[in-house]
Design a protein around this motif. Structure first.
Motif: not given
Length: 321
Positions: A71-77, A27-38
């Motif tokens: 950023v918005e990040v979509r998990r991929d494994g 599910s892209p909705i469940l797998s999309t995260l908010h974060g910051q590039v460090i």
């Protein structure tokens, strides 16, 4: 310029189920995260998310991502794909006639690190400060290696900037970097400067585990331990952070036209718009308030000369076929 600062549209993740590695659906909705590039290593990044730090990449070249971006990040494994960049409060970058190089985003303070040895370029320091002023970023000067005998001369050279209000902190990071800590509170500070000024020493003094963390990230990204080829954020507390950046030898300002350039010289601001001619170039025109301010000692002559030099360079590059 506006394109660099504006938000990048995040794709609508509800349209269809996405596929991860091996073709498995999630599910892209469940797998999309908010974060910051460090940390930014060319086209690969470390993103800090509520679920932990995630190694990410950008698919395609439509997104420009730098350290500090939210950023918005979509998990991929076990890794992730950056699919969107949130609106930026600021973006520190340099540009010449051929390309633009973004350095860090959402910075509130630029700390230019210099040292008595090796000798530093005062023009380069000023160029960095001008780029920061254009973005509404506070400028700070750090004179490192203050225990060297040439320190007094270096401080005198920096007087061109301290006289107009830029704060200066002197320290010897090998002995004690604590004098810097109060100036970092409440800011996201980008450390910048020529190679050899001691930026890494300052970072290691403030963050004793920085070397270890850098080595671990480089190994995870299979990039080797290239400590001068990436930007890396180190958090002091929830409201304060320091971004370390590679050493630089030049800082072009082609993105600043004559008007933006004049505004970036903070001591020019009280006189802008007061010249006799609206299109005054501050060269030899009668009734030029900037030139009058130089004669009255309100503006240092080398600062006006730098403005003229940068404006001419911009005009010359603009006329190139």
């Amino acid at each position: 310029m506006r394109q660099l600062l504006q938000a990048t549209q995040v794709p609508d993740c509800r349209s269809a189920p996405a596929r991860g590695r091996g073709g498995r659906r999630y599910s892209p909705i469940l797998s999309t995260l908010h974060g910051q590039v460090i940390a930014a290593f060319r086209r690969r990044f470390i993103v800090e998310t509520p679920a932990g730090e995630l190694i990410c990449h950008v698919r395609g070249r439509h997104l420009q991502v730098v350290c500090g971006d939210r950023v918005e990040v979509r998990r991929d494994g076990d890794s992730g794909v950056i699919v969107g960049v949130r609106p930026r409060a600021s973006l520190l970058f340099r540009s010449d006639a051929f390309k633009t190089k973004a350095i860090a985003a959402n910075v509130t303070q630029l700390a230019v690190v210099v040292a008595p040895r090796p000798s530093f370029s005062l023009e380069l320091v000023q160029r960095c400060i001008l780029a920061a002023e254009d973005q509404g970023i506070r400028g700070l000067l750090i004179l490192n290696k203050s225990d060297l005998p040439e320190a007094a001369s270096a401080r005198e050279r920096l007087g061109l900037l301290t006289r107009i209000g830029y704060p200066l902190i002197t320290l010897s990071a090998l002995a004690d970097a604590e004098p810097l800590r109060p100036a970092l509170r409440g800011h996201t500070t980008l450390l910048i400067g020529q190679s050899g000024m001691g930026k890494s020493t300052i970072v290691n003094a403030l963050f004793p585990g920085a070397d270890v963390a850098t080595a671990e990230y480089s190994e995870a990204l299979d990039s080797g331990r290239h400590t001068t080829t990436h930007t890396r954020m180190h958090r002091i507390d929830s409201d304060s952070a320091v971004i370390d950046s590679p050493g630089l030898q030049e800082f072009a300002l082609q993105h600043l036209d004559a008007d933006a350039l004049a505004r970036a010289f903070i001591e020019f601001r009280p006189f802008l718009g007061a010249c006799h001619f609206r299109d005054c170039r501050h060269e030899s025109e009668p009734g030029c308030r900037i030139r009058e301010a130089v004669k009255a000692g309100e503006i240092d002559s080398p600062r006006l000369e730098l403005f003229r030099s940068l404006r001419r360079a911009h005009e010359h590059a603009t006329r190139r076929p």
